[in-house]
Design a protein around this motif. Structure first.
Motif, PDB file in Angstrom:
ATOM      1  N   ASP A 201     -15.325  -0.039   5.496  1.00 32.05           N
ATOM      2  CA  ASP A 201     -15.330  -0.799   4.248  1.00 32.05           C
ATOM      3  C   ASP A 201     -13.947  -0.721   3.617  1.00 32.05           C
ATOM      4  O   ASP A 201     -13.299   0.326   3.620  1.00 32.05           O
TER       5      ASP A 201
ATOM      6  N   ALA B 176     -11.053  -0.390   0.986  1.00 32.68           N
ATOM      7  CA  ALA B 176     -10.837   0.252  -0.308  1.00 32.68           C
ATOM      8  C   ALA B 176     -10.462  -0.808  -1.333  1.00 32.68           C
ATOM      9  O   ALA B 176      -9.978  -1.881  -0.981  1.00 32.68           O
ATOM     10  N   PRO B 177     -10.705  -0.547  -2.616  1.00 29.34           N
ATOM     11  CA  PRO B 177     -10.278  -1.508  -3.638  1.00 29.34           C
ATOM     12  C   PRO B 177      -8.793  -1.791  -3.511  1.00 29.34           C
ATOM     13  O   PRO B 177      -8.006  -0.895  -3.189  1.00 29.34           O
TER      14      PRO B 177
ATOM     15  N   SER C 287     -12.631  -8.232   4.251  1.00 27.87           N
ATOM     16  CA  SER C 287     -13.196  -8.162   2.900  1.00 27.87           C
ATOM     17  C   SER C 287     -12.709  -9.291   2.004  1.00 27.87           C
ATOM     18  O   SER C 287     -13.201  -9.443   0.885  1.00 27.87           O
TER      19      SER C 287
ATOM     20  N   GLN D 267       0.848  -1.192   0.000  1.00 32.20           N
ATOM     21  CA  GLN D 267       0.000   0.000   0.000  1.00 32.20           C
ATOM     22  C   GLN D 267       0.881   1.239   0.000  1.00 32.20           C
ATOM     23  O   GLN D 267       1.551   1.537   1.000  1.00 32.20           O
TER      24      GLN D 267
ATOM     25  N   GLN E  37      -4.904  -2.154  -4.109  1.00 33.89           N
ATOM     26  CA  GLN E  37      -3.976  -1.419  -4.953  1.00 33.89           C
ATOM     27  C   GLN E  37      -3.120  -2.406  -5.726  1.00 33.89           C
ATOM     28  O   GLN E  37      -2.438  -3.237  -5.141  1.00 33.89           O
TER      29      GLN E  37
ATOM     30  N   HIS F 273      -9.571  -9.490   0.835  1.00 29.98           N
ATOM     31  CA  HIS F 273      -8.512  -9.024  -0.048  1.00 29.98           C
ATOM     32  C   HIS F 273      -7.162  -9.666   0.269  1.00 29.98           C
ATOM     33  O   HIS F 273      -6.222  -9.547  -0.519  1.00 29.98           O
TER      34      HIS F 273
ATOM     35  N   ARG G  11      -7.532  -0.405   8.841  1.00 38.92           N
ATOM     36  CA  ARG G  11      -7.426  -0.757   7.424  1.00 38.92           C
ATOM     37  C   ARG G  11      -6.984  -2.199   7.238  1.00 38.92           C
ATOM     38  O   ARG G  11      -7.462  -2.902   6.349  1.00 38.92           O
TER      39      ARG G  11
END
Length: 451
Positions: free
Chosen positions: A229, A231-232, A171, A54, A234, A173, A164
């Motif tokens: 929520d 974030a998409p 999520s 990130q 990276q 990810h 985060r």
């Protein structure tokens, strides 16, 4: 102090190495009672790697996860416990064993066989046969993370980064364990919550001392902190990155060999045990493994590169990774297992014929059980990261061959088995592409799937 708790369910197999089983080439990590676990050190390393990717928070990596460089040492502010296996009633199995209770969930082992094929010869390499143990899909783990700034309160920046991390984990990810290029370690969160305990106050200290045991918080456990929520993810601004799902259908008998507990025939399809917590049982599912699909694409890329007078080995190693002695590089292509919906395979008998006599060869009678079902769906899920233009073109060649039925998969392809096609191909490419789920970026710009 901030404490986050999760209940994570495996969507694909998990391989977290470190076990001690001399009967296996690659066993998984287990606890003292022999049940699967994910070590906290593995979780911490994966979270740290995610944070390093990130761009806006990577500079805080050492502050959050610590460092050791000579006399300059920083302790980690993030504490990761082992992810503990849950029984079918969502009670940690270790607690049940120590309490003398019966455990319903199986211990395995769940084994997968592999064979490494030579790129030029497409036959098994010498010493290329190996097996690995997996934790089956459906298994649920309880995980607890903490943000503890030791003698001081966590700053707002440290808290935000911790949240985060929790959001990315909740999520899905972040993949857990190893062999992620074969699609392993994808999870979904069934429960995710965070609490704050102010240990400088009597109320906060009492709440922490009376904290309910995992996997869930109880009412009154600290002050609730919202997990945002995610974030998409990276992907970086270099090259082409994409998540694809190709709705393939089976256009011929399909058989990919492997461990089959039903012992249905001489040649059988791989069965993956899947844990069903709702029904409290193990459900074997026929599987097209991601490693097989990845191998098929790898060999086709090699052939295409050869035909174009390119350095095929360099192209393949760049796309799919390589290991040479102490050096190596991770692959850029991830292909997941496909758990198939077929319930009952076909049963076919074969006999090899003596070419001179026209009669059956001695001992040449055998049978096989391929999956042969009209319109059997094979949803191929593929992730690629930061491919250069040449790599993207080569991989696209292989994917087009697969979508057109020109790249068969599995056993018996020389006799018509394993043909897959993109759903809707009979109506043309444009119509077929409407069925493809695609999220792609090139040089930092979002692409339309028709690009």
């Amino acid at each position: 102090m901030y404490i986050a708790r999760f209940i994570l369910e495996l969507q694909t197999p998990l391989h977290c190495g470190g076990g001690e089983d001399v009967t296996q080439d690659q066993p998984v990590s287990r606890d003292a009672f022999g049940f699967w676990r994910i070590p906290g050190s593995s979780v911490a390393g994966i979270l740290r790697g995610w944070m390093r990717d990130q761009t806006d928070i990577r500079k805080a990596e050492n502050r959050l996860f610590g460092k050791q460089e000579g006399a300059n040492c920083l302790a980690s502010l993030i504490w990761c416990e082992d992810a503990r296996l849950l029984d079918f009633d969502e009670v940690p199995v270790a607690e049940k064993v120590m309490g003398g209770q019966e455990v319903a969930i199986p211990q395995g082992p769940c084994i997968r066989d592999h064979v490494r094929l030579g790129l030029g010869t497409e036959v098994a390499e010498k010493s290329g046969k190996f097996d690995e143990e997996i934790v089956p899909p459906g298994a649920r783990f309880a995980l607890e993370l903490r943000l503890d700034a030791w003698e001081k309160a966590a700053t707002s920046g440290e808290r935000d980064i911790f949240c985060r991390l929790c959001a990315a984990l909740a999520s899905g990810h972040i993949r857990l364990g190893g062999k992620r290029a074969s699609g392993y370690g994808r999870v979904r969160s069934l429960y995710a919550a965070c609490r704050h305990f102010d240990l400088d106050t009597e109320e906060g200290m009492i709440a922490w001392l009376n904290l309910a045991p995992a996997p869930r918080f109880a009412n009154g456990d600290g002050r609730e902190v919202a997990i945002p929520d995610a974030a998409p993810p990276q992907w970086g601004n270099e090259g082409l990155s994409a998540d694809l799902e190709l709705p393939l259908i089976c256009d011929a008998p399909l058989i990919v060999g492997g461990v089959n507990v039903r012992d249905e025939a001489d040649i059988t399809c791989l069965l993956t045990p899947c844990l069903d917590y709702a029904q409290k049982r193990v459900e074997p599912r026929y599987t097209l493994p991601g490693s097989s699909l990845r191998g098929v694409l790898r060999h086709r890329v090699y052939r295409v590169a050869e035909a174009l007078d390119m350095d095929a080995a360099v192209c393949v190693n760049g796309l799919f990774g390589h290991v040479s002695g102490a050096e190596g590089a991770a692959g850029k292509v991830c292909v997941e297992d496909v758990l198939l919906t077929a319930k009952v395979p076909a049963h076919l008998q074969h006999v090899a014929i003596d070419r001179f006599t026209g009669g059956a060869l001695s001992g040449a009678l055998f049978d096989e059980c391929p999956l042969w079902q009209d319109g059997l769906e094979v949803p191929l899920r593929l992730e690629v990261r930061e491919l250069n233009d040449t790599e993207a073109r080569l991989l696209l060649h292989a994917l087009l061959d697969l979508a057109e039925g020109a790249l068969p998969v599995g056993n018996g392809v020389n006799r018509g088995n394993g043909v897959l096609r993109l759903r809707g191909m009979e109506q043309g490419w444009r119509e077929a592409l409407e069925n493809v789920r695609c999220d792609a970026m090139r040089q930092g710009e979002r692409l339309d799937r028709h690009d």
